[in-house]
Each structure stands twice: as structure tokens, then as C-alpha cells.
Design a protein around this motif. Structure first.
Motif, PDB file in Angstrom:
ATOM      1  N   MET A  68      39.181  39.117  30.335  1.00 55.50           N
ATOM      2  CA  MET A  68      39.419  38.051  32.098  1.00 55.50           C
ATOM      3  C   MET A  68      40.477  38.265  32.405  1.00 55.50           C
ATOM      4  O   MET A  68      40.129  38.968  34.343  1.00 55.50           O
ATOM      5  CB  MET A  68      39.507  36.158  31.877  1.00 55.50           C
ATOM      6  CG  MET A  68      38.305  35.569  31.147  1.00 55.50           C
ATOM      7  SD  MET A  68      37.222  36.109  31.982  1.00 55.50           S
ATOM      8  CE  MET A  68      35.855  34.787  31.223  1.00 55.50           C
ATOM      9  N   THR A  69      41.882  39.016  32.189  1.00 58.91           N
ATOM     10  CA  THR A  69      42.572  39.565  33.006  1.00 58.91           C
ATOM     11  C   THR A  69      42.375  41.043  33.869  1.00 58.91           C
ATOM     12  O   THR A  69      42.277  41.225  34.748  1.00 58.91           O
ATOM     13  CB  THR A  69      44.084  39.587  32.345  1.00 58.91           C
ATOM     14  OG1 THR A  69      44.495  38.140  31.644  1.00 58.91           O
ATOM     15  CG2 THR A  69      45.058  39.873  32.571  1.00 58.91           C
ATOM     16  N   VAL A  70      41.442  41.610  32.529  1.00 51.53           N
ATOM     17  CA  VAL A  70      40.787  43.007  32.776  1.00 51.53           C
ATOM     18  C   VAL A  70      39.828  42.314  34.149  1.00 51.53           C
ATOM     19  O   VAL A  70      40.146  43.508  35.439  1.00 51.53           O
ATOM     20  CB  VAL A  70      40.404  43.913  31.823  1.00 51.53           C
ATOM     21  CG1 VAL A  70      39.604  45.498  32.576  1.00 51.53           C
ATOM     22  CG2 VAL A  70      41.707  44.254  30.850  1.00 51.53           C
ATOM     23  N   LEU A  71      39.157  41.856  34.257  1.00 48.74           N
ATOM     24  CA  LEU A  71      38.381  41.014  35.193  1.00 48.74           C
ATOM     25  C   LEU A  71      39.179  40.976  36.500  1.00 48.74           C
ATOM     26  O   LEU A  71      38.975  41.542  37.519  1.00 48.74           O
ATOM     27  CB  LEU A  71      37.634  40.252  35.091  1.00 48.74           C
ATOM     28  CG  LEU A  71      36.148  39.616  35.715  1.00 48.74           C
ATOM     29  CD1 LEU A  71      35.269  40.794  36.540  1.00 48.74           C
ATOM     30  CD2 LEU A  71      35.964  38.692  35.308  1.00 48.74           C
ATOM     31  N   ALA A  72      40.230  40.042  36.253  1.00 50.42           N
ATOM     32  CA  ALA A  72      40.994  39.633  37.496  1.00 50.42           C
ATOM     33  C   ALA A  72      41.727  41.380  37.834  1.00 50.42           C
ATOM     34  O   ALA A  72      41.114  41.150  39.386  1.00 50.42           O
ATOM     35  CB  ALA A  72      41.891  38.609  37.094  1.00 50.42           C
ATOM     36  N   ALA A  73      42.303  41.891  37.272  1.00 47.15           N
ATOM     37  CA  ALA A  73      42.803  43.208  38.459  1.00 47.15           C
ATOM     38  C   ALA A  73      42.108  44.022  38.945  1.00 47.15           C
ATOM     39  O   ALA A  73      41.874  43.937  39.642  1.00 47.15           O
ATOM     40  CB  ALA A  73      43.587  43.735  36.706  1.00 47.15           C
ATOM     41  N   GLY A  74      40.145  43.730  38.186  1.00 42.02           N
ATOM     42  CA  GLY A  74      39.867  44.687  38.614  1.00 42.02           C
ATOM     43  C   GLY A  74      38.995  44.366  39.740  1.00 42.02           C
ATOM     44  O   GLY A  74      38.585  44.973  41.220  1.00 42.02           O
TER      45      GLY A  74
END
Length: 276
Positions: free
Chosen positions: A1-7
Motif C-alpha cells: 500500500m505504501t508503494v501504491l501511495a507513493a506512485g
């Protein structure tokens, strides 16, 4: 989810940068960059749509990731915006512009990372909300007054800084509306500083130094929100020797990068043609 948020935050920054570049191009090509005139220009409206999409993506990113990850991604809009503006002006971005923007971005990321997260529900009393709006308006008015007799690059920065202060006040009120306790009139008050900020920002864009104006906006907006958050919402500021030193170094980098950008950022060719 953190990677998704960053993207999502990074994609939002790209939309925001494209929108800002489009709006600056139109503001610089208009004899008088009033909102009434700009609202009649399709490309300026397209820029506004892009900024709106970027804002929505940023809000969604905050739902899936922590503030300390999402906020630094927003700084990337500064690095995206300069090539976009250069492309609209049919020129290549200068290496000095990009280097100065990178220094500003690093400084802003450093400042964001040392601000602790706040887990409490924000709230504002009527008196505090009035103080927020009055204080932001007073600072913006002083910056607007100082800009009137300033050289072009400084004038663009001061006007954009005034817009950033008002946007920071708007963000503070919005945070209360979304997460905390608020009075009904807060809902009616939010559009006022935002609209004034929009008008000031278009005046800053019309000067022609897009890099300076956009950098000043990116600096003033989050710093104002952090200051109001600490003073009025009880949100924590960096504590401890390491955090304080990091904040000071980051602030110095941001200031140095902004000064360097003011010296390297060219006037808009479109603006030059108008002012001759």
C-alpha cells in the motif's frame, strides 16, 4: 500500500506540474492576467483540470500511505514543472534551473521528513479560525505590497509566496473540515483565501519567471500549513538535536536553491513579447 501511495502521489505531482505550466503559459501571454480573462482561455482551464486531478490523486495517496511518504513525493512537481514550462516555450530547460530545483526539492523533503505525525483530531475555535484567516491575509497583503516595486524575479517570488501562505491557510481549514470539529461558517470561509491565492498566483505567473514563482509556492504552502498546524492545531514540531539540525540544513538548502533559481530562471518569451 505504501508503494501504491507513493506512485499515486508521484502521478499527482506530474498532473499538478503540467497544470501549473499550462496556466503560467496562458497568464504570461495575457496582457492583464485577471481571473475573468483567464477563465475564457481553454488551455488555462485545462491546466486547472490537471491541477484538480493531481490534487485528488494526492488526497487518495494520503489514504493509503503515511504523510512522511506522500508529502515528499509532492515536491517532485517542481522538477516536473520546469521541463513542462520549457516545452511550452519551445526551449530546453537550463541545467542551472534543474540543479536549483533539485536543491529546493531535497530541502523540502528534508523539512517534511522531520515533522512528526500527529494522531489527534484537529479542531479550531471561532477565534482561532478568525486569527488564521486574518494572519494569512495580513502576510499576503504585506508580500503583495513588497512585490509592487520589486525586480521581476523577486516580484514573481513574493506574489507566489503570498499565494502559498493563503493556500497554507486553506489547507489548515480543510484539514479541520475533513478530520476534526468545525463550525458551519468554516465551510463558507474556505473558498475565500483559495480564490485570492489563485488570483495572486496568476499575477506571479504573468511576470514570466515561472521557476521562481512555482518554487516560492512550493516552499510557502507547506511551511505555512506546518506553522498554523503547530500554533493552532497543536501538531508537533521537530524536537531533538538531530531533527533540529536536519530542519536547519534543509531550510538552508531550500533558501539557497530558491535564490539560485531566481538567478537562472529566464523570463517567459511570451511575456517578453507582451512587455516590449
Amino acid at each position: 500500500m505504501t508503494v501504491l501511495a507513493a506512485g499515486l502521489a508521484l502521478l499527482g505531482s506530474l498532473f499538478f506540474a503540467v497544470g501549473a505550466a499550462l496556466q503560467q503559459f496562458e497568464a504570461a501571454s495575457t496582457a492583464r492576467a485577471t481571473l475573468k480573462r483567464l477563465f475564457r482561455r481553454p488551455r488555462w482551464l485545462l491546466g486547472g483540470l490537471a491541477i484538480g486531478i493531481g490534487t485528488v490523486l494526492h488526497i487518495v495517496a494520503l489514504k493509503y500511505g503515511p504523510l512522511t511518504v506522500v508529502q515528499p513525493m509532492g515536491v517532485a512537481s517542481l522538477l516536473f514543472a520546469l521541463p513542462c514550462a520549457a516545452a511550452l516555450q519551445r526551449r530546453r530547460p537550463r541545467s542551472g534551473e534543474l540543479a536549483a530545483a533539485a536543491v529546493i526539492a531535497i530541502g523540502l523533503i528534508g523539512l517534511v521528513l522531520v515533522v512528526p505525525e500527529h494522531s489527534g483530531d484537529p479542531s479550531l475555535s471561532t477565534g482561532e479560525a478568525v486569527a488564521l484567516l486574518t494572519g494569512a491575509a495580513a502576510v499576503a497583503l504585506v508580500l503583495w505590497g513588497a512585490a509592487q516595486s520589486a525586480p521581476p524575479a523577486v516580484r514573481a517570488g513574493l506574489l507566489a509566496m503570498g499565494a502559498g501562505v493563503l493556500y497554507g491557510a486553506t489547507a489548515t481549514l480543510t484539514r479541520v473540515l475533513v478530520d476534526g470539529d468545525w463550525e458551519v461558517w468554516f465551510l463558507l470561509a474556505v473558498p475565500m483565501p483559495a480564490l485570492i491565492a489563485l488570483a495572486l498566483l496568476q499575477r506571479a505567473y504573468a511576470v514570466g519567471h515561472f521557476g521562481v514563482a512555482f518554487a516560492a509556492l512550493q516552499v510557502a504552502d507547506p511551511l505555512t500549513a506546518v506553522a498554523f498546524g503547530a500554533l493552532l492545531l497543536g501538531e508537533p514540531l521537530p524536537t531533538g538535536t538531530a531533527s533540529t539540525l536536519t530542519a536547519l540544513v534543509a531550510a538552508a538548502l531550500t533558501a539557497a536553491g530558491t535564490v539560485a533559481l531566481a538567478r537562472t530562471s529566464p523570463m517567459s518569451p511570451t511575456h517578453d513579447a507582451i512587455t516590449r
